[in-house]
Write an enzyme that holds these catalytic residues in place. Sequence first.
Site, PDB file in Angstrom:
ATOM      1  N   LEU A   1      59.298   9.355  26.921  1.00 35.55           N
ATOM      2  CA  LEU A   1      57.938   9.512  27.429  1.00 35.55           C
ATOM      3  C   LEU A   1      57.868   9.013  28.870  1.00 35.55           C
ATOM      4  O   LEU A   1      58.575   8.079  29.250  1.00 35.55           O
ATOM      5  CB  LEU A   1      56.943   8.719  26.574  1.00 35.55           C
ATOM      6  N   ASP A   2      56.985   9.631  29.664  1.00 36.71           N
ATOM      7  CA  ASP A   2      56.755   9.156  31.025  1.00 36.71           C
ATOM      8  C   ASP A   2      56.221   7.722  30.990  1.00 36.71           C
ATOM      9  O   ASP A   2      55.652   7.273  29.984  1.00 36.71           O
ATOM     10  CB  ASP A   2      55.746  10.057  31.742  1.00 36.71           C
ATOM     11  N   ARG A   3      56.356   7.034  32.106  1.00 37.63           N
ATOM     12  CA  ARG A   3      55.994   5.619  32.182  1.00 37.63           C
ATOM     13  C   ARG A   3      54.593   5.340  31.648  1.00 37.63           C
ATOM     14  O   ARG A   3      54.381   4.397  30.880  1.00 37.63           O
ATOM     15  CB  ARG A   3      56.099   5.162  33.642  1.00 37.63           C
TER      16      ARG A   3
END
EC number: 5.4.99.-
Length: 295
Positions: free
Chosen positions: A135-137
């Site tokens: 997942l993105d940050r």
Amino acid sequence: MNRKIDYKINENDTGKTVEGFLKEHGYTHQVLVRLKQTDHGILRNGIWAYTNERLCKDDLITVQIVENECSDNIAPVNLPLDIAYEDDDIIVINKPFDMPAHPSAGNHDNTLANALMYYYGSQNKPFVYRCINRLDRDTTGLTIVAKHALAGGILGNAVAKRAIHRTYYAVCSGCTPACMRISAPIARKDASTIERCVDFKRGEYAVTDFIRIKYNPDNNLSLVKLRLLTGRTHQIRVHMKYIGFPLIGDFLYNPDYTYISRQALHSGRLVFTHPVTGQKMNLISDIPSDMKSLF
């Protein structure tokens, strides 16, 4: 990591070689080589087995996966972990925002990898970090981490075959259509190492389905539920911007922080087959309060 797995041979598997049987269960060449090099790595009815042996009905094949190494260059850091599920083969984390999945430049000690290295190190367990659905940050929600090479290989293959079904929730600017399928290829944007865009000449095939769950006319925001049919980088963020309803709080594609301080995207459900037991897994994570409060 010391994982023992038993397989009872039924009539349909009679006559297969040990190697052929294990390959059908997701064992890669690399994993098989390692098992051959492991003491008691592959047993047939309690006796060390050659992989070319033919199986008989009611044989018991026992596999022992031993991993004593740890991931290099990932420092253990005591960070909070919200564990949604854990067993001998996988761990599923409900990831918070502002936590990258992997260490990178400028993010050496604040990642999910750091947290898991500490979690297992504190239990004196060796651990190699194998994140399956990164997942993105600032995206919150469910992400799977494999605890050994067999689970990692099987789940990696499931990702490639689109057999891990992911449901996301997002808050978008404007009143979206009630439902829609977005089919638009995605490519890296020129002169950028991070940003993506829709590009019908250079892009990779990408499809996103969504339905609108709620619309709040007071702030002109829509809560949508999305299902990914492909897994391109920034796919949801790029697709929703492309049709004119970008995610709020998205520093890259729509830096509007009026209502939220991060991109309003949440991985809310994962449905997949367990890599070892074959059980159907259906894991759910509630929409976080910073998104839910807007409606």
